[in-house]
Design a protein around this motif. Structure first.
Motif, PDB file in Angstrom:
ATOM      1  N   GLY A  36     -11.515  13.661   8.957  1.00 35.35           N
ATOM      2  CA  GLY A  36     -12.750  14.411   9.160  1.00 35.35           C
ATOM      3  C   GLY A  36     -13.354  14.076  10.507  1.00 35.35           C
ATOM      4  N   ARG A  37     -13.310  14.994  11.446  1.00 39.32           N
ATOM      5  CA  ARG A  37     -13.785  14.723  12.801  1.00 39.32           C
ATOM      6  C   ARG A  37     -15.276  14.998  12.989  1.00 39.32           C
ATOM      7  N   ASP A  38     -15.881  15.685  12.051  1.00 41.00           N
ATOM      8  CA  ASP A  38     -17.332  15.853  12.053  1.00 41.00           C
ATOM      9  C   ASP A  38     -17.786  15.855  10.596  1.00 41.00           C
ATOM     10  N   ASP A  39     -19.094  15.990  10.386  1.00 37.60           N
ATOM     11  CA  ASP A  39     -19.612  15.849   9.033  1.00 37.60           C
ATOM     12  C   ASP A  39     -19.091  16.934   8.102  1.00 37.60           C
ATOM     13  N   ARG A  40     -18.960  18.168   8.587  1.00 36.45           N
ATOM     14  CA  ARG A  40     -18.473  19.245   7.723  1.00 36.45           C
ATOM     15  C   ARG A  40     -17.040  18.985   7.294  1.00 36.45           C
ATOM     16  N   GLU A  41     -16.204  18.511   8.209  1.00 37.83           N
ATOM     17  CA  GLU A  41     -14.818  18.215   7.847  1.00 37.83           C
ATOM     18  C   GLU A  41     -14.743  17.035   6.893  1.00 37.83           C
ATOM     19  N   ARG A 106     -29.543  11.900   2.683  1.00 40.89           N
ATOM     20  CA  ARG A 106     -30.300  12.001   3.941  1.00 40.89           C
ATOM     21  C   ARG A 106     -29.421  12.655   4.984  1.00 40.89           C
ATOM     22  N   PRO A 107     -30.014  13.375   5.943  1.00 43.34           N
ATOM     23  CA  PRO A 107     -29.209  14.135   6.910  1.00 43.34           C
ATOM     24  C   PRO A 107     -28.759  13.350   8.140  1.00 43.34           C
ATOM     25  N   ASN A 337     -16.105  26.882   3.585  1.00 44.47           N
ATOM     26  CA  ASN A 337     -16.740  26.741   2.277  1.00 44.47           C
ATOM     27  C   ASN A 337     -17.923  25.776   2.293  1.00 44.47           C
ATOM     28  N   ILE A 338     -18.146  25.119   3.437  1.00 43.37           N
ATOM     29  CA  ILE A 338     -19.197  24.107   3.541  1.00 43.37           C
ATOM     30  C   ILE A 338     -20.350  24.672   4.355  1.00 43.37           C
ATOM     31  N   PRO A 339     -21.545  24.774   3.804  1.00 40.86           N
ATOM     32  CA  PRO A 339     -22.687  25.301   4.569  1.00 40.86           C
ATOM     33  C   PRO A 339     -23.094  24.319   5.662  1.00 40.86           C
ATOM     34  N   GLU A 340     -23.784  24.830   6.664  1.00 38.95           N
ATOM     35  CA  GLU A 340     -24.256  23.977   7.755  1.00 38.95           C
ATOM     36  C   GLU A 340     -25.259  22.952   7.203  1.00 38.95           C
TER      37      GLU A 340
END
Length: 340
Positions: A36-41, A106-107, A337-340
């Motif tokens: 996973g290279r960013d949070d969505r991945e 938490r974001p 499939n993953i929202p921002e």
């Protein structure tokens, strides 16, 4: 077949199921920050096991309960002699479960990264320690005439056991990478396939060395046969993964690759139990007298009979329910499939 032998086989089957199913989600957990290279991945990687990981742990709970009821002396000696390693597994599994839930509370990126590494720790540590424990069980531990463990924790950190731990981590890492490739689409799928090929070579080398040393120590025709089959299944899975083509969007090759690594883990664990029988916990001190066997560690025949009827009724229900869960969540997911 005696009921004590039957329950030894059933407990072996429960541990086989646990390591095959929990094996891939341990592997996925170890690979969250790698693939996973960013949070969505990373959320995609976690979501591949999101509906499954806690159900997979039921196999361990059931195996422990069956061992407690069918072989109480085996259970008592194992959990007292391996108290600290098994406590470490428990704490790591607790941390892992908390991390899955808390990372999304938490974001902030730093918050999520910390919990991601907790997932890695909570996946890698149990994988390694389980390999360590099983290697020591097969190798034998010092037991006195009362079947009490008389060694120290440091005795468990022998080279053979450390190799067993490293082998388990490598197998689960490969198994998890192939599962991610089977369950995802896009760039994550491509990276998972490449990683599976590289990790698989190391896993194959470690597995051959570990199983070879095990057979040299314990022997047994059944154990030799299962070990050879495990090696062939692992190689077959790696070959299927290498033959994967972009012209196969349905992931047929990845399915065969996953089946190969699953069979390799199943047969490897089964070979350990095959090499162990008729012992459940061999002693390195006067083995003929102090070892725990299928017969002298078992509960009464009446207890085993009642347990057998309970298993006949409820085991198929549990298996069917978990199979239905896998069927419902069988589709691939991706960053779309993953929202921002």
């Amino acid at each position: 077949m005696e009921l004590s032998t039957l329950w030894f086989l059933l407990i072996a089957g429960l541990f086989v199921g646990y390591f095959v199913l929990e094996g891939f989600d341990f592997g996925v957990g170890m690979l969250v920050p790698v693939l996973g290279r960013d949070d969505r991945e990373r959320r995609v990687v976690i979501n591949t096991i999101g509906p499954l990981w806690d159900g997979n742990e039921v196999w361990l709970i059931t195996a422990g309960g069956a061992m407690f009821a069918a072989f109480p002396e085996w259970y008592a000696t194992l959990f007292s002699g391996f108290y600290l390693p098994l406590l470490l597994i428990l704490l790591a599994l607790i941390l892992r479960g908390v991390a899955f839930d808390f990372r999304g509370k938490r974001p902030e990126a730093a918050w999520r990264r910390r919990w991601d590494w907790c997932i890695v720790f909570g996946s890698a540590v149990p994988a390694f320690v389980w390999g360590l424990v099983f290697a020591n069980v097969v190798r034998g531990i010092p037991l006195n005439a009362g079947h009490d463990h008389v060694g120290s924790v440091l005795d468990l950190l022998n080279p053979y056991a450390l190799l067993g731990g490293a082998t388990m981590v490598a197998l689960f890492l490969t198994h998890g990478a192939i599962f991610i490739a089977l369950k995802t689409s896009g760039d994550i799928r491509q990276r998972a396939n490449r990683l599976a090929g590289r990790a698989g070579l190391g896993a194959a080398a470690l597995a051959v060395l570990f199983l070879g040393l095990t057979l040299a120590h314990r022997g047994g025709t059944a154990a030799v046969t299962l070990s050879v089959l495990a090696a062939l299944c692992l190689v077959g899975g790696l070959v299927a993964n290498r033959m994967r083509s972009r012209t196969e969007p349905d992931g047929r090759r990845e399915g065969w690759a996953f089946a190969g690594t699953a069979a390799a883990i199943a047969l490897a664990v089964a070979s350990l139990f095959a090499g162990l029988h008729p012992f459940v916990l061999p002693s390195t001190v006067e083995p003929a007298v102090n070892s725990l066997t299928v017969l002298n560690a078992a509960s009464s025949a009446y207890t085993l009979k009642i347990m057998s009827w309970v298993a006949v009724v409820f085991a198929p229900i549990v298996v069917l329910y978990q199979g239905w869960t896998y069927w419902v969540f069988r589709k691939r997911i991706g960053t779309q499939n993953i929202p921002e």
